[in-house]
Design a protein around this motif. Structure first.
Motif, short mmCIF file in Angstrom:
data_model
loop_
_atom_site.label_atom_id
_atom_site.label_comp_id
_atom_site.label_asym_id
_atom_site.label_seq_id
_atom_site.Cartn_x
_atom_site.Cartn_y
_atom_site.Cartn_z
N UNK A 68 -5.23 10.51 14.75
CA UNK A 68 -5.56 8.88 15.12
C UNK A 68 -6.21 7.71 14.21
N UNK A 69 -6.09 8.51 12.82
CA UNK A 69 -6.97 7.69 11.89
C UNK A 69 -5.24 7.00 11.14
N UNK A 70 -5.70 5.52 11.15
CA UNK A 70 -4.50 4.67 10.29
C UNK A 70 -4.68 4.50 8.75
N UNK A 71 -3.49 4.45 7.89
CA UNK A 71 -3.72 5.07 6.07
C UNK A 71 -3.92 3.52 5.77
N UNK A 82 10.91 8.09 -1.45
CA UNK A 82 10.91 6.12 0.00
C UNK A 82 11.28 6.37 0.68
N UNK A 83 10.92 7.00 1.92
CA UNK A 83 10.76 6.94 3.02
C UNK A 83 9.83 6.80 3.09
N UNK A 84 8.49 7.67 2.59
CA UNK A 84 7.42 6.72 2.85
C UNK A 84 6.70 5.40 2.57
N UNK A 85 7.14 5.08 1.16
CA UNK A 85 7.14 3.57 0.58
C UNK A 85 8.00 3.38 1.61
N UNK A 86 9.02 3.12 2.02
CA UNK A 86 9.30 2.07 3.62
C UNK A 86 9.04 2.30 4.62
N UNK A 87 8.34 2.89 5.25
CA UNK A 87 7.51 3.32 6.72
C UNK A 87 5.80 2.59 5.90
N UNK A 117 6.59 -0.15 9.11
CA UNK A 117 5.35 1.07 9.83
C UNK A 117 4.09 0.31 9.66
N UNK A 118 3.38 0.40 8.47
CA UNK A 118 1.96 0.50 8.72
C UNK A 118 1.83 -1.13 8.72
N UNK A 119 2.69 -2.00 8.08
CA UNK A 119 2.83 -3.04 7.82
C UNK A 119 1.36 -3.51 6.33
N UNK A 120 1.17 -2.48 5.28
CA UNK A 120 0.98 -2.87 4.10
C UNK A 120 2.21 -3.21 2.72
N UNK A 121 1.39 -3.86 2.74
CA UNK A 121 2.19 -4.93 1.08
C UNK A 121 2.19 -3.70 0.17
N UNK A 122 2.79 -3.41 -0.67
CA UNK A 122 3.21 -2.74 -1.68
C UNK A 122 1.79 -3.63 -2.95
N UNK A 123 1.44 -2.34 -3.03
CA UNK A 123 0.27 -3.08 -4.18
C UNK A 123 0.96 -2.42 -5.79
N UNK A 124 0.43 -2.51 -6.94
CA UNK A 124 0.82 -2.54 -8.62
C UNK A 124 0.84 -0.94 -8.71
#
Length: 516
Positions: free
Chosen positions: A240-243, A265-270, A274-281
C-alpha cells in the motif's frame, strides 16, 4: 512604523531570509545600519542565512566584517552561520579559519564543519572529525545529524568499517528508530556493496516509508540486482505504499543496469499512465541509458530530441557513453556538438571521444582532440581508487608512488600479474588511448589505480578476505578482465564501485555479466 526597533528589523529580515527574495534582507540590513540602529547577533545571523540562500559571498564577507565591528565575534551560533556561508560558497579554508577561531564549539558547529568537508570534497577529513570532536580540547557528543552526515561520507568513500561504527553508535545512543537514519543506513550499506546488511536494516524497520523502499530499490539497482529491484517495487505496491519520482528513478536504473529493456519501457509508461508522475530529466536519463546500452542509439537520440523537458548535459553525456560502448563515431560527434552548444563540455566528454576514435583506429582524430584539449587547457581527472583498512581509507592513483609501503605494493602487484598470466590473463591493449607500441601500452595498463588498490589489499589482509574498492571513474575493460581472473585465481571476492555502478567479482565472473 515611525521608529522601528532592532527587534522589528530582525522580524522582517528573518522573513525575507525565508522568502523567494532573500536579497531584500540585505537591503533592509543596510538601511537599518544607515539609520544608526545597531545590529545584534540575531540580525547578523538572519542576514548571513539570506546570503547563503542565494550564495552571495561578497555580501556575506561584508556582514562578517561588521560582526567584528559590532563586537559579536565570540557568538558561536553566529559564527556557525558564517562558517556555513563559506562552506556553501566553496570557501573551505575560510570556513576552517572561522571554525578554528570559535571560542566554544558545540555539536551544531561540528556538524557544519563535517558538512563543509563533505561538500568541498574533503570527505576523509569528515570521518576524522567524528573522533576529534569526542576528545577531552572538545568533549562534544555527536547527535543524529552528525550520524546522518557521516553515513553520507562513508557511502561516498566506500568506508564500510567506519559505517558500521556509526551504525553501532546509532543503536547505542537510541537513534535506531529514526526513519531518516535507517534510510541512510540502507543507502550506505548498498553503496558499500553490502546488500545483506542493507536488507537487515530494511527488514528491521517497523514503518517503511516510500523513502526507505526507494533506498532499498536503488541499492539493489546499483548492485546489479535488477530483477530483485522489480520484485521489491511490486512488494511495495502490495504493502500500500505509493511510489514517487525517486522510486521510479531507482527501478528504471535497475532495468538499465541489468539490460531489462521491455521491463524498463513498461515501467516508464506505467509511471505516466498509472501513477500520474510526469517524467523529469533523470527519468529520461535512465531511459536513454537503457536504450543506449541495448544498442538502440537512434531511438535514444529521438527520445532526447522529443522530450517534454529541456535536455541537459547529463542526458547527452549518457548517450555519448553509449556511443563509446557501441563504437558509433558519427553520432558521438553529434552529441559533442550538442554539449558544445550547451557550453557544458567537460574533460570526461573528450576522453569518451578519444575512446571512440582510438577504438576505431582514427589516430589522426585522436591527435586532433588531444591538441584541442591542450589549447583549451582541459585537464582530465586522474583515475583514483580507495580501499579501507581498519577504518582508515587508503587512496591510490595510476603509477602511485606516494604510499609508505609502495615497494611492497609494487612487488605484490608484479607477483599477481605473473600468477594471472599463468592463468590466462592477456592485457587488453585497447584500454590504452595513446598511440604507443604494445609493450609501452602493456606497461601503462599494469599500474592502474584499481590494480594498486587490489595489491595493497592482498598485502595487508588474510587470504580469502573480501576486498572492497571504490573508483572515481568507469572501470576499463582491462581492469575488468584482470579482476575477474584475480577473483578466481586468488579465491577472493572483490566488490568494486565505479562512478556508475557496482561490480561483484566472484570465481571468475562479474555481477554485471560484462554489461556495464
Amino acid at each position: 512604523m515611525s521608529n522601528p526597533f532592532v527587534s522589528h528589523y530582525n522580524t522582517m529580515i528573518r522573513a525575507y531570509s525565508f522568502s523567494d527574495s532573500p536579497q531584500k534582507a540585505l537591503f533592509l540590513y543596510r538601511d537599518m545600519r544607515r539609520t544608526g540602529i545597531a545590529a545584534n547577533p540575531l540580525t547578523s545571523s538572519f542576514v548571513v542565512k539570506s546570503c547563503i540562500k542565494f550564495l552571495y559571498l561578497l555580501g556575506g564577507v561584508q556582514v562578517h566584517c561588521n560582526i567584528f565591528k559590532d563586537g559579536h565575534q565570540s557568538d558561536s551560533l553566529l559564527l556557525t552561520a558564517v562558517m556555513d556561508l563559506y562552506s556553501n560558497c566553496q570557501k573551505y579554508d575560510d570556513a576552517c579559519k572561522v571554525f578554528d577561531e570559535m571560542p566554544q564549539k558545540d555539536t551544531v558547529a561540528w556538524n557544519v564543519m563535517i558538512s563543509c568537508c563533505i561538500r568541498n570534497n574533503r570527505t576523509r577529513d569528515a570521518l576524522n572529525l567524528f573522533d576529534v570532536m569526542q576528545t577531552e580540547r572538545y568533549e562534544c557528543v555527536p547527535d543524529d545529524v552528525t550520524c546522518l552526515l557521516l553515513l553520507q561520507a562513508c557511502a561516498r568513500l566506500n568506508a564500510l568499517e567506519f559505517g558500521e561504527r556509526i551504525h553501532s553508535y546509532i543503536m547505542v545512543h537510541g537513534y535506531g528508530g529514526a526513519l531518516n537514519l535507517c534510510s541512510s543506513l540502507i543507502s550506505m550499506y548498498s553503496r558499500c556493496g553490502c546488500l545483506d546488511k542493507a536488507y537487515d536494516v530494511f527488514m528491521g524497520m517497523k514503518n517503511k516509508t516510500v523513502v526507505s523502499w526507494s533506498a532499498m530499490i536503488s541499492g539493489l539497482a546499483v548492485n546489479g540486482y535488477g530483477r530483485e529491484a522489480i520484485e521489491a517495487f511490486e512488494e511495495m505496491l502490495r504493502n500500500g505504499v505509493q511510489p514517487d519520482d525517486h522510486t521510479f528513478t531507482g527501478v528504471l536504473s535497475a532495468c538499465s543496469h541489468s539490460g531489462l529493456l521491455d521491463e524498463g519501457v513498461s515501467f516508464f509508461d506505467r509511471m505516466i499512465s498509472e501513477f500520474g508522475i510526469t517524467p523529469a530529466i533523470h527519468h529520461y536519463g535512465c531511459m536513454v541509458d537503457l536504450l543506449g546500452r541495448a544498442g538502440l542509439l537512434d531511438k535514444a537520440y529521438q527520445l532526447i530530441t522529443s522530450m517534454e523537458v529541456k535536455s541537459d548535459s547529463t542526458v547527452w553525456r549518457t548517450l555519448l557513453g553509449a556511443c563509446r560502448i557501441h563504437g558509433h563515431v558519427t553520432l558521438g560527434e553529434q552529441v559533442i556538438e550538442h554539449l558544445i552548444e550547451l557550453k557544458a563540455q567537460e574533460a570526461g566528454d573528450y576522453v569518451l571521444l578519444l575512446n571512440l576514435y582510438s577504438s576505431a583506429g582514427h589516430w589522426e582524430k585522436v591527435a586532433e582532440v588531444r591538441k584541442l584539449m591542450r589549447e583549451k587547457s582541459i585537464q582530465t581527472t586522474p583515475g583514483c581508487c580507495t580501499i579501507e583498512l581498519k577504518g582508515v581509507v587508503h587512496e591510490f592513483v595510476v603509477d602511485d608512488n606516494s604510499h609508505s609501503r609502495k615497494v611492497e605494493i609494487y612487488n605484490t602487484l608484479d607477483e599477481i600479474n605473473k600468477q594471472l598470466k599463468i592463468a590466462g590473463y592477456v592485457v587488453e591493449l585497447s584500454s590504452e588511448l595513446h598511440k604507443i607500441d604494445d609493450k609501452e601500452k602493456g606497461y601503462a595498463l599494469s599500474y592502474h589505480s584499481e590494480k594498486l588498490a587490489i595489491a595493497f589489499g592482498v598485502l595487508v589482509t588474510p587470504p580469502g578476505t573480501t576486498l572492497r574498492v571504490a573508483s572515481n571513474l568507469r572501470i576499463c575493460i582491462d581492469c575488468h578482465n584482470f579482476l575477474k581472473l584475480f577473483s578466481a585465481a586468488y579465491n577472493r571476492d572483490v566488490i568494486l564501485r565505479d562512478h556508475k555502478r557496482f561490480h561483484h567479482f566472484r570465481r571468475g565472473h562479474c555481477s554485471c555479466n560484462d554489461y556495464w
